[in-house]
Design a protein around this motif. Structure first.
Motif, PDB file in Angstrom:
ATOM      1  N   ALA A  84       0.814  -1.211   0.000  1.00  0.00           N
ATOM      2  CA  ALA A  84       0.000   0.000   0.000  1.00  0.00           C
ATOM      3  C   ALA A  84       0.851   1.266   0.000  1.00  0.00           C
ATOM      4  O   ALA A  84       0.590   2.210  -0.762  1.00  0.00           O
ATOM      5  N   SER A  85       1.867   1.308   0.863  1.00  0.00           N
ATOM      6  CA  SER A  85       2.685   2.522   0.941  1.00  0.00           C
ATOM      7  C   SER A  85       3.440   2.775  -0.358  1.00  0.00           C
ATOM      8  O   SER A  85       3.522   3.919  -0.830  1.00  0.00           O
ATOM      9  N   ALA A 131      -4.204   4.185  -0.341  1.00  0.00           N
ATOM     10  CA  ALA A 131      -4.099   3.241  -1.456  1.00  0.00           C
ATOM     11  C   ALA A 131      -5.443   2.953  -2.102  1.00  0.00           C
ATOM     12  O   ALA A 131      -5.531   2.727  -3.316  1.00  0.00           O
ATOM     13  N   GLY A 132      -6.513   2.979  -1.319  1.00  0.00           N
ATOM     14  CA  GLY A 132      -7.836   2.718  -1.886  1.00  0.00           C
ATOM     15  C   GLY A 132      -8.208   3.679  -2.991  1.00  0.00           C
ATOM     16  O   GLY A 132      -8.973   3.328  -3.909  1.00  0.00           O
ATOM     17  N   GLU A 133      -7.682   4.913  -2.934  1.00  0.00           N
ATOM     18  CA  GLU A 133      -7.976   5.897  -3.970  1.00  0.00           C
ATOM     19  C   GLU A 133      -7.401   5.468  -5.315  1.00  0.00           C
ATOM     20  O   GLU A 133      -7.982   5.754  -6.375  1.00  0.00           O
ATOM     21  N   VAL A 134      -6.278   4.776  -5.296  1.00  0.00           N
ATOM     22  CA  VAL A 134      -5.669   4.316  -6.542  1.00  0.00           C
ATOM     23  C   VAL A 134      -6.566   3.280  -7.212  1.00  0.00           C
ATOM     24  O   VAL A 134      -6.829   3.348  -8.423  1.00  0.00           O
ATOM     25  N   PHE A 135      -7.074   2.348  -6.433  1.00  0.00           N
ATOM     26  CA  PHE A 135      -7.931   1.308  -7.005  1.00  0.00           C
ATOM     27  C   PHE A 135      -9.300   1.863  -7.400  1.00  0.00           C
ATOM     28  O   PHE A 135      -9.877   1.437  -8.411  1.00  0.00           O
ATOM     29  N   ALA A 136      -9.798   2.825  -6.631  1.00  0.00           N
ATOM     30  CA  ALA A 136     -11.068   3.465  -6.998  1.00  0.00           C
ATOM     31  C   ALA A 136     -10.916   4.231  -8.312  1.00  0.00           C
ATOM     32  O   ALA A 136     -11.819   4.217  -9.166  1.00  0.00           O
TER      33      ALA A 136
END
Length: 308
Positions: A143-144, A200-205
């Motif tokens: 994630a980081s 990290a969730g923003e990248v997948f979203a």
């Protein structure tokens, strides 16, 4: 048996058998870990006693420990723990719990959580690692690292005056930034692996919204994770099974599918599976395994005076 999974954020303790947990507790790792081996061993024994009673100190115990990144570190922690326990003690890197959790005693464990690492044992039983260099220098498949690389990609988009990609919009908003300078400063000031990884969730979203930049970042993360496995095999690790786990790869199908597909293309002889149970189950399995299957030396001594 007692099994313990020590992560960077939380510590999961369980008592029972490999196929059945009788009781379990989760505590923040920061609530007991100090990075002093002697103090940590005493504190961990105290956690076992508090969670499961005095009798648990005489049961076989296995620990998968984040930060035990060499054979010497694993053995040193074993020795410190053995001073507080009267049962056999085994300590491995926390990524090694992945294969053990799935019934694989000689596979490659891959973690894609806050950080990223691949681990295995060589024919002599020594721990061999690939990756895991931390959020500043590595961890590209965790994630980081994903957030770090996503930020670099977003800054490149802004430098090229392309501000409309969904990842640009999402990352700026997530970090409370109005432009590239503020974004770079915000990430610099939030200088911890957990803080970076929380975005990290923003990248997948953004990838779900069709962001070419986010899709590229995720693909590069999967390539990195697959490369970690290849490096271990190139260094002489004899393993035909890979088990991957960690919060990111288990929760994000884009990363998971691409990682599995890459290994199928590059290493068709290797069986790849993704963890579907808590890693602490691997600690219970390791605690129950015969001594000869232990990847590091087993220590069993009489309870002695605690050292602090």
């Amino acid at each position: 048996m007692v099994g313990i999974d020590i992560g960077g954020t939380k510590t999961h303790l369980a008592i029972g058998y490999p196929e059945a947990v009788h009781d379990e507790r989760t505590v923040p790792t920061s609530s007991w870990r100090t990075r002093s081996p002697q103090q940590d061993a005493a504190a961990l024994a105290h956690q076992v006693r508090d969670c499961f009673g005095e009798q648990a100190l005489s049961l076989p115990l296995a620990v998968g420990a984040h930060g035990c990144d060499s054979t010497a570190q694993c053995r040193a922690m074993e020795q410190e723990l053995a001073a507080h326990l009267s049962g056999p003690v085994r300590v491995v890197n926390d990524a090694e719990l992945m294969p053990w959790s799935m019934g694989v005693s000689a596979g490659i464990g891959v973690v894609s959580g806050t950080g990223a690492i691949a681990v295995a044992r060589d024919p002599a039983g020594n721990l061999v690692t690939s990756g895991g260099w931390g959020w500043l220098l590595g961890d590209e498949g965790g994630a980081s690292g994903i957030v770090r690389e996503a930020t670099r990609a977003v800054l490149a988009e802004l430098d090229a005056d392309r501000p409309r990609d969904p990842l640009v919009v999402r990352l700026l908003a997530s970090l409370g930034a109005g432009d590239g300078a503020e974004l770079a400063m915000a990430l610099t000031l939030s200088n911890s692996a957990d803080s970076w990884g929380s975005h990290a969730g923003e990248v997948f979203a953004a990838a779900d919204e069709g962001s070419p930049v986010a899709l590229r970042v995720i693909d590069e993360a999967a390539v990195h994770l697959a490369s970690l496995v290849q490096r271990l095999l190139e260094r002489g690790i004899a393993a035909d099974q890979v088990v991957a786990g960690g919060a990111v790869i288990q929760a994000q199908p884009r990363l998971r599918t691409r990682f599995v597909d890459l290994l199928a293309e590059r290493l068709p002889e290797v069986t790849v599976s993704v963890l579907d149970r808590p890693p602490v189950m691997g600690a219970l399995a390791l605690a129950a395994a015969p001594a000869h299957s232990n990847p590091v030396s087993t220590i069993a001594i009489t309870l002695s005076e605690a050292r602090s």
